[in-house]
Design a protein around this motif. Structure first.
Motif, PDB file in Angstrom:
ATOM      1  N   ILE A 201       0.866  -1.175   0.000  1.00 20.62           N
ATOM      2  CA  ILE A 201       0.000   0.000   0.000  1.00 20.62           C
ATOM      3  C   ILE A 201       0.904   1.226   0.000  1.00 20.62           C
ATOM      4  CG2 ILE A 201      -1.704   1.320   1.293  1.00 20.62           C
ATOM      5  CD1 ILE A 201      -2.782  -1.246   2.395  1.00 20.62           C
ATOM      6  N   ALA A 202       0.661   2.128  -0.926  1.00 15.33           N
ATOM      7  CA  ALA A 202       1.468   3.349  -1.045  1.00 15.33           C
ATOM      8  C   ALA A 202       0.540   4.548  -0.903  1.00 15.33           C
ATOM      9  CB  ALA A 202       2.195   3.378  -2.395  1.00 15.33           C
ATOM     10  N   GLY A 203       0.460   5.089   0.323  1.00 13.01           N
ATOM     11  CA  GLY A 203      -0.431   6.215   0.568  1.00 13.01           C
ATOM     12  C   GLY A 203      -1.876   5.799   0.399  1.00 13.01           C
ATOM     13  N   SER A 204      -2.564   6.429  -0.541  1.00 12.37           N
ATOM     14  CA  SER A 204      -3.968   6.098  -0.793  1.00 12.37           C
ATOM     15  C   SER A 204      -4.117   5.142  -1.975  1.00 12.37           C
ATOM     16  CB  SER A 204      -4.764   7.383  -1.071  1.00 12.37           C
ATOM     17  OG  SER A 204      -4.210   8.066  -2.192  1.00 12.37           O
ATOM     18  N   ASP A 205      -3.021   4.490  -2.362  1.00 16.50           N
ATOM     19  CA  ASP A 205      -3.043   3.565  -3.500  1.00 16.50           C
ATOM     20  C   ASP A 205      -2.594   2.164  -3.078  1.00 16.50           C
ATOM     21  OD1 ASP A 205      -3.814   5.597  -5.205  1.00 16.50           O
ATOM     22  OD2 ASP A 205      -1.753   6.067  -5.804  1.00 16.50           O
ATOM     23  N   ILE A 206      -2.979   1.198  -3.902  1.00 19.10           N
ATOM     24  CA  ILE A 206      -2.453  -0.169  -3.812  1.00 19.10           C
ATOM     25  C   ILE A 206      -1.505  -0.347  -4.985  1.00 19.10           C
ATOM     26  CG2 ILE A 206      -3.018  -2.630  -3.982  1.00 19.10           C
ATOM     27  CD1 ILE A 206      -5.849  -1.872  -3.027  1.00 19.10           C
ATOM     28  N   ARG A 212      -0.079   1.376  -9.796  1.00 18.68           N
ATOM     29  CA  ARG A 212      -0.784   2.000  -8.671  1.00 18.68           C
ATOM     30  C   ARG A 212      -2.284   2.006  -8.953  1.00 18.68           C
ATOM     31  NH1 ARG A 212       3.130   5.212  -5.503  1.00 18.68           N
ATOM     32  NH2 ARG A 212       1.365   6.237  -4.469  1.00 18.68           N
ATOM     33  N   ILE A 213      -3.035   1.489  -7.995  1.00 17.46           N
ATOM     34  CA  ILE A 213      -4.493   1.376  -8.115  1.00 17.46           C
ATOM     35  C   ILE A 213      -5.108   2.096  -6.926  1.00 17.46           C
ATOM     36  CG2 ILE A 213      -6.428  -0.246  -8.195  1.00 17.46           C
ATOM     37  CD1 ILE A 213      -4.320  -2.348  -9.180  1.00 17.46           C
ATOM     38  N   PRO A 214      -6.083   2.969  -7.148  1.00 25.26           N
ATOM     39  CA  PRO A 214      -6.662   3.721  -6.031  1.00 25.26           C
ATOM     40  C   PRO A 214      -7.375   2.829  -5.013  1.00 25.26           C
ATOM     41  CG  PRO A 214      -7.948   4.057  -8.026  1.00 25.26           C
ATOM     42  CD  PRO A 214      -6.709   3.341  -8.440  1.00 25.26           C
ATOM     43  N   LEU A 215      -7.177   3.161  -3.734  1.00 22.05           N
ATOM     44  CA  LEU A 215      -7.842   2.472  -2.636  1.00 22.05           C
ATOM     45  C   LEU A 215      -8.738   3.480  -1.920  1.00 22.05           C
ATOM     46  CD1 LEU A 215      -8.322   0.148  -0.627  1.00 22.05           C
ATOM     47  CD2 LEU A 215      -6.218   0.842   0.553  1.00 22.05           C
ATOM     48  N   SER A 216     -10.027   3.263  -1.979  1.00 21.34           N
ATOM     49  CA  SER A 216     -10.973   4.169  -1.346  1.00 21.34           C
ATOM     50  C   SER A 216     -10.762   4.175   0.165  1.00 21.34           C
ATOM     51  CB  SER A 216     -12.404   3.740  -1.670  1.00 21.34           C
ATOM     52  OG  SER A 216     -13.324   4.436  -0.860  1.00 21.34           O
ATOM     53  N   LYS A 217     -10.769   5.355   0.767  1.00 27.91           N
ATOM     54  CA  LYS A 217     -10.570   5.440   2.220  1.00 27.91           C
ATOM     55  C   LYS A 217     -11.710   4.750   2.965  1.00 27.91           C
ATOM     56  CE  LYS A 217     -12.722  10.031   2.714  1.00 27.91           C
ATOM     57  NZ  LYS A 217     -12.520  11.424   3.208  1.00 27.91           N
ATOM     58  N   HIS A 218     -12.883   4.676   2.341  1.00 24.24           N
ATOM     59  CA  HIS A 218     -14.026   4.012   2.959  1.00 24.24           C
ATOM     60  C   HIS A 218     -13.912   2.487   2.890  1.00 24.24           C
ATOM     61  CE1 HIS A 218     -15.917   7.914   3.231  1.00 24.24           C
ATOM     62  NE2 HIS A 218     -15.829   8.072   1.921  1.00 24.24           N
ATOM     63  N   ARG A 219     -13.009   1.997   2.022  1.00 25.78           N
ATOM     64  CA  ARG A 219     -12.849   0.548   1.860  1.00 25.78           C
ATOM     65  C   ARG A 219     -11.521   0.040   2.413  1.00 25.78           C
ATOM     66  NH1 ARG A 219     -16.347  -1.166  -2.805  1.00 25.78           N
ATOM     67  NH2 ARG A 219     -17.415   0.708  -3.511  1.00 25.78           N
ATOM     68  N   LYS A 220     -10.710   0.941   2.968  1.00 25.38           N
ATOM     69  CA  LYS A 220      -9.367   0.560   3.392  1.00 25.38           C
ATOM     70  C   LYS A 220      -9.392  -0.478   4.510  1.00 25.38           C
ATOM     71  CE  LYS A 220      -4.826   2.384   4.590  1.00 25.38           C
ATOM     72  NZ  LYS A 220      -3.995   3.607   4.765  1.00 25.38           N
ATOM     73  N   LYS A 221     -10.237  -0.288   5.513  1.00 25.69           N
ATOM     74  CA  LYS A 221     -10.293  -1.236   6.623  1.00 25.69           C
ATOM     75  C   LYS A 221     -10.731  -2.608   6.133  1.00 25.69           C
ATOM     76  CE  LYS A 221     -12.408  -2.019  11.155  1.00 25.69           C
ATOM     77  NZ  LYS A 221     -13.337  -1.478  12.180  1.00 25.69           N
ATOM     78  N   GLU A 222     -11.760  -2.634   5.287  1.00 23.39           N
ATOM     79  CA  GLU A 222     -12.256  -3.899   4.758  1.00 23.39           C
ATOM     80  C   GLU A 222     -11.210  -4.569   3.867  1.00 23.39           C
ATOM     81  OE1 GLU A 222     -16.131  -5.629   2.296  1.00 23.39           O
ATOM     82  OE2 GLU A 222     -15.978  -3.489   2.755  1.00 23.39           O
ATOM     83  N   PHE A 223     -10.466  -3.727   3.116  1.00 25.80           N
ATOM     84  CA  PHE A 223      -9.399  -4.261   2.268  1.00 25.80           C
ATOM     85  C   PHE A 223      -8.328  -4.940   3.121  1.00 25.80           C
ATOM     86  CE2 PHE A 223      -5.072  -3.620   0.697  1.00 25.80           C
ATOM     87  CZ  PHE A 223      -5.116  -4.378  -0.461  1.00 25.80           C
TER      88      PHE A 223
END
Length: 236
Positions: A201-206, A212-223
């Motif tokens: 995980i790099a900042g707000s990305d995977i 680099r693929i965006p990771l939603s902050k609302h889905r980070k915990k579930e991810f």
């Protein structure tokens, strides 16, 4: 259809085990054919090929289950072997032939169901999952393991393959997500990623497959929970 062998010198035990296996497979929506043997020597002489699961009694007259398994392993290194025994200490010998599990006699229906589930999971890992996708002009059948990530693009989907190829599809992300195996995760409303290929995980990305693929902050915990569960299941 699964091909299953049961080796036990007691006919009632063979039939009881077969019925328990069938009951669990029916609950899972799977079909099976069975070959039954009364001793290890008959199994080795028959040398059945393409077995999916082998249930093997350890204590038998003549050739016992350990000896029989060693002969089977000469030509089949992968078939899941489940030992059947009266005493748990005998199951330790199963490690020499990479046995998947063991059942204590008299076999218990709950234990058999649990062991069948374990064997099915092993077979799912052995058999590559495939997914059929509707392309712009043709239909594709792809190995799920070779898909790196999928993104929505101009009301269509771009399927990015591990080899670098990109396939354009006329489907919704949700429709494909429902057909993909559990190792894929919806990390963003517009992206699905293969957890097997996640590097960090790099900042707000995977980062997966070097991209680099965006990771939603609302889905980070579930991810993170999904990633942890996947690693635990794959590597124990």
């Amino acid at each position: 259809m699964l091909r299953i062998a049961i080796v036990d010198d007691e006919a009632p035990e063979r039939e009881r085990l077969k019925q328990y296996i069938l009951k669990r497979l029916n609950a899972c929506g799977r079909d099976a054919s069975f070959v039954l043997y009364k001793d290890g020597l008959k199994l080795v002489e028959d040398a059945p090929r393409n077995l999916d699961i082998l249930f093997l009694d350890i204590q038998m007259d003549g050739m016992n289950g350990i000896q029989a398994a060693k002969e089977i392993r000469r030509y089949d290194e992968d078939v899941p072997i489940i030992y059947i025994t009266n005493m748990a200490q005998y199951a330790i010998e199963g490690y020499s032939v990479n046995a998947l599990d063991y059942l204590l006699k008299p076999v218990d229906e709950t234990a058999v169901a649990r062991t069948v589930d374990k064997a099915l999971k092993r077979l799912e890992k052995k058999t590559p999952a495939v997914v059929s996708l509707r392309g712009i002009k043709e239909r594709f059948v792809l190995k799920a393991a070779e898909i790196c990530y999928i993104e929505t693009y101009d009301r269509k989907l771009m399927v990015h393959m591990v080899q670098g190829e990109t396939i354009l599809c006329n489907e919704t992300l949700q429709a494909i997500e429902e057909r993909l195996p559990g190792c894929f995760f919806r990390c963003h409303s517009a992206f699905l990623v293969n957890l097997r290929l996640v590097e960090r995980i790099a900042g707000s990305d995977i980062v997966a497959g070097g991209v680099r693929i965006p990771l939603s902050k609302h889905r980070k915990k579930e991810f993170m929970q999904a990633m942890t569960a996947y690693v635990k299941e794959r590597f124990g």
